[in-house]
Design an enzyme around this catalytic site. Structure first.
Site, short mmCIF file in Angstrom:
data_model
loop_
_atom_site.label_atom_id
_atom_site.label_comp_id
_atom_site.label_asym_id
_atom_site.label_seq_id
_atom_site.Cartn_x
_atom_site.Cartn_y
_atom_site.Cartn_z
N TRP A 151 31.31 0.54 17.03
CA TRP A 151 30.67 -0.14 15.89
C TRP A 151 31.75 -1.08 15.38
CZ3 TRP A 151 30.69 -0.69 10.50
CH2 TRP A 151 29.46 -0.98 9.90
N LYS A 165 14.64 4.03 1.60
CA LYS A 165 14.07 4.20 2.94
C LYS A 165 13.44 2.88 3.41
CE LYS A 165 15.63 7.13 4.10
NZ LYS A 165 16.45 8.08 3.43
N LYS A 213 24.96 5.89 11.45
CA LYS A 213 24.55 7.20 10.94
C LYS A 213 25.67 7.85 10.14
CE LYS A 213 21.93 10.80 10.49
NZ LYS A 213 20.95 10.67 9.41
N CYS A 233 30.83 4.62 15.77
CA CYS A 233 31.63 4.92 16.95
C CYS A 233 31.35 6.35 17.42
CB CYS A 233 33.13 4.79 16.70
SG CYS A 233 33.67 3.13 16.40
N GLU A 255 14.93 6.96 -3.72
CA GLU A 255 14.97 7.32 -2.31
C GLU A 255 13.86 6.58 -1.53
OE1 GLU A 255 17.02 8.54 -0.44
OE2 GLU A 255 15.97 9.31 1.29
#
Ligand code: F6R
Length: 622
Positions: A81, A495, A617, A2, A491
């Site tokens: 969202w 990804k 995000k 959002c 990591e």
């Protein structure tokens, strides 16, 4: 998750497009947060006009192109969202409130008691047209406005009835020129312009219009007009000195600058980003941190460190553990923030909690910070976003200074988080006397070399991109590492999962024989992160044996190794080279080919690299 934007400018005699333009530009810059519908509301004369559409911002722009909207002085906008209700036009924000739709409201967060409020408001004759929790807030503020005739008082009274997390922005037919906002457990910042003012979920919403911002604290209400910004607390008392700060993010950072994606751009910015994290840390021969307001005597007394974070930030925390334990000899645990809070952790006044977060708004981490402080622990935040909740609610903060990270998949912030952890570790070692000044200086000198070494890895991006293109049809990729190579493996796998939607797993190389080796069959791609042969000899030799083991079972071995390490060559299908550095600093280099690999693979698959499906995000709900 959002995005919210608000604007209050001067009343023009003629309707203007400025409020709407600002709202749409702000929403475009907040797109990176992830969303599935978008909308805006303006006030023209007595008409509250709401336009909203499911899908990307482009859909909203198209409707506005067909049915142009002008405004008086204010606008609010929102990217949603979905939580309550599917991502449809009707569930998109803003929502009208009141019997005549005289109010428009946008909401970020979750209102936990919305069902009871909705029943109460329906009994009062308010009509609901969406499945959202937010519409209850819209009617509630409208009802309070009818009672009080004052939008600020109405917002305060309405928020007192709400349970959960929210940022709310409202405009009302009877309050021309005014936007009123409130927040609890959800982000909100004010941008101070000249003759116009702004509101946003983060400063990206208005960074091209002003470099001056105001922090809004928990349960405060802010009333914004073109010339005046008034902040009040839950009792209606004016806050006379709200915290002002200068925005050090450059508006250009929110543009792709010729790269195919923000992620590609942010990967390639890492040399300068890390240099910025390191800049100005040594003064008069000693290490300085940004807001290190925890007393040195407290830092000397701590007997345990707990690092709390989620996702990529937690991988940075795992790297931090190796460094901090080695330099400071303080037992250090790393825990996912959402697990930490619910397992009744042993935390005392002698525990230092380190909260790592790029956004500073991750709800899981914020809740863990609060829990830790309630137990008496001191909390240091390692964060990229000034004015965000986590550093504000911590005892001390160290900022990453890597600039805004727009792509959902974290890259440059990850390196910034690792550097910040090292700085914290060295600072503790300095304060507690675990390392001598010359030892710290030598470590800092090597850290200063890292930006140039990162650049050397980036200069070879082609090799990795070629590999990624050749592997576009891969369905599963494994990642193995030992010691600090283990979080790097985790990591690399994260990804690839999040942006290329490929099944990927990261393992501690030593764990291979305890199960995962069963996955290895002919042609299985396996990345192996090899430690420096100049570090701990046994560590290097063990990882080289791991490569042999998987190769013997048919794996395609993709090896990341130091320049000049010839031991790996006989067992590697592909060797990707990184410059020589200290074992503890290697994660800053070895992760880069893995980032490039994921980015390029997602790009050749034609996927939305910057906004992968289902992800946001900034995860502002638990
Ligand atoms: C992965 C990623 C996420 C975040 C996590 C924590 O690329 O971006 O795993 O690292 O959601 O976010 P922050 O650091 O904002 O607390």
């Amino acid at each position: 998750m959002c995005g919210i934007v608000g604007y209050a400018g001067p009343q023009h005699p003629e309707p203007t497009t400025r409020p709407l333009d600002v709202a749409l530009q702000g929403l475009a810059r907040l797109e990176y947060r992830g969303y599935d519908s978008a909308g805006v509301a303006t006030l023209e004369g007595e008409r509250v006009q709401v336009t909203k559409r499911a899908g990307k911002l482009q859909n909203l722009r198209e409707v506005l192109g067909e049915n142009p909207v002008t405004a008086g002085a204010v606008a609010i906008g929102h990217t949603r969202w979905a939580t309550h209700g599917a991502p449809t036009d009707g569930n998109a924000h803003p929502h009208h409130g009141g019997y005549d739709g005289e109010l428009a409201l946008v909401h970020n967060g979750i209102i936990e008691n919305f069902a009871a409020l909705r029943a109460e408001l329906e009994r009062d004759g308010y009509t609901f047209t969406s499945d959202t929790d937010s519409e209850a807030a819209a009617h509630l503020v409208a009802r309070e406005m009818q009672r009080t005739g004052d939008l600020t008082a109405a917002m305060r009274a309405a928020t007192a009835r709400l349970e959960g997390a929210f940022t709310l922005l409202a405009i009302h037919r009877d309050a021309p020129g005014t936007v009123v906002a409130a927040r609890r457990n959800s982000p909100l910042v004010v941008g101070l312009g000249e003759g116009e003012n702004f509101l946003g979920s983060d400063v990206a919403a208005f960074v091209d219009a002003t470099q001056e911002a105001l922090e809004i604290d928990q349960d405060q209400v802010v009333t914004v007009t073109a010339d005046v910004v008034t902040v009040t607390d839950a009792e209606g008392q004016e806050i006379t000195d709200p915290r002002r700060y200068a925005i050090d993010w450059d508006a250009r950072a929110a543009q792709k600058g010729g790269y195919a994606s923000f992620m590609a751009k942010e990967i390639h910015e890492q040399a300068s980003a890390v240099a910025d994290t390191l800049r100005g840390r040594i003064e008069g021969g000693t290490l300085q941190l940004d807001d290190m307001s925890v007393d040195e005597s407290v830092l000397r007394s701590i007997d345990k460190i707990v690092v709390i974070a989620c996702g990529t930030a937690a991988h940075a925390g795992s790297v931090a553990k190796y460094a901090i334990e080695h330099w400071c000899r303080i037992p250090t645990e790393v825990e996912l923030a959402h697990e930490f809070r619910y397992r009744d952790p042993v935390v005392t006044e002698k525990t230092l909690v380190v909260a790592i977060s790029q956004s500073g708004e991750t709800m899981d981490t914020l809740m863990a910070v609060r829990h830790a402080r309630e137990q008496g622990a001191k909390v240091v935040a390692l964060c990229n976003t000034r004015g965000s909740s986590i550093p504000r609610e911590s005892d001390a903060a160290l900022y990453l200074h890597v600039g805004p990270e727009i792509a959902v998949a974290s890259t440059k912030a990850y390196l910034g988080q690792i550097i910040a952890s090292y700085l914290l570790g060295l600072y503790l070692a300095q304060v507690r006397g675990n390392l001598f000044a010359d030892e710290i200086a030598a470590l800092m000198e090597d850290l200063e070399q890292i930006p140039a070494q990162i650049q050397q890895v980036l200069d070879r991006a082609d090799e990795v991109e070629q590999l990624a293109r050749a592997m576009r049809d891969a369905t599963s990729v494994l990642f193995l590492g030992r010691h600090v190579g283990y979080p790097t493996a985790m990591e690399g796998a994260l990804k690839l999962k999040e942006i290329a939607y490929i099944h990927a797993e990261g393992f501690a190389a030593g764990e291979l024989k305890h199960g995962p080796i069963a996955l290895v069959e002919e042609g299985q791609p396996v990345f192996v992160i090899v430690p420096s042969p100049h570090g701990r000899e046994s560590l290097h030799a063990k990882v080289v044996s791991t490569i042999q083991e998987v190769r013997a079972r048919g794996a395609k071995t993709l090896v990341i190794a130091e320049e000049g390490d010839e031991d790996v060559v006989p067992y590697s299908d592909v060797v990707l080279r990184v410059p020589r550095t200290r074992t503890l600093f290697a994660p800053l280099l070895t992760v880069i080919p893995l980032q490039i690999f994921a980015c390029e693979l997602a790009t050749v698959k034609g996927l939305d690299v910057d906004q992968p499906r289902n992800l946001a995000k900034s995860v502002t709900v638990e």
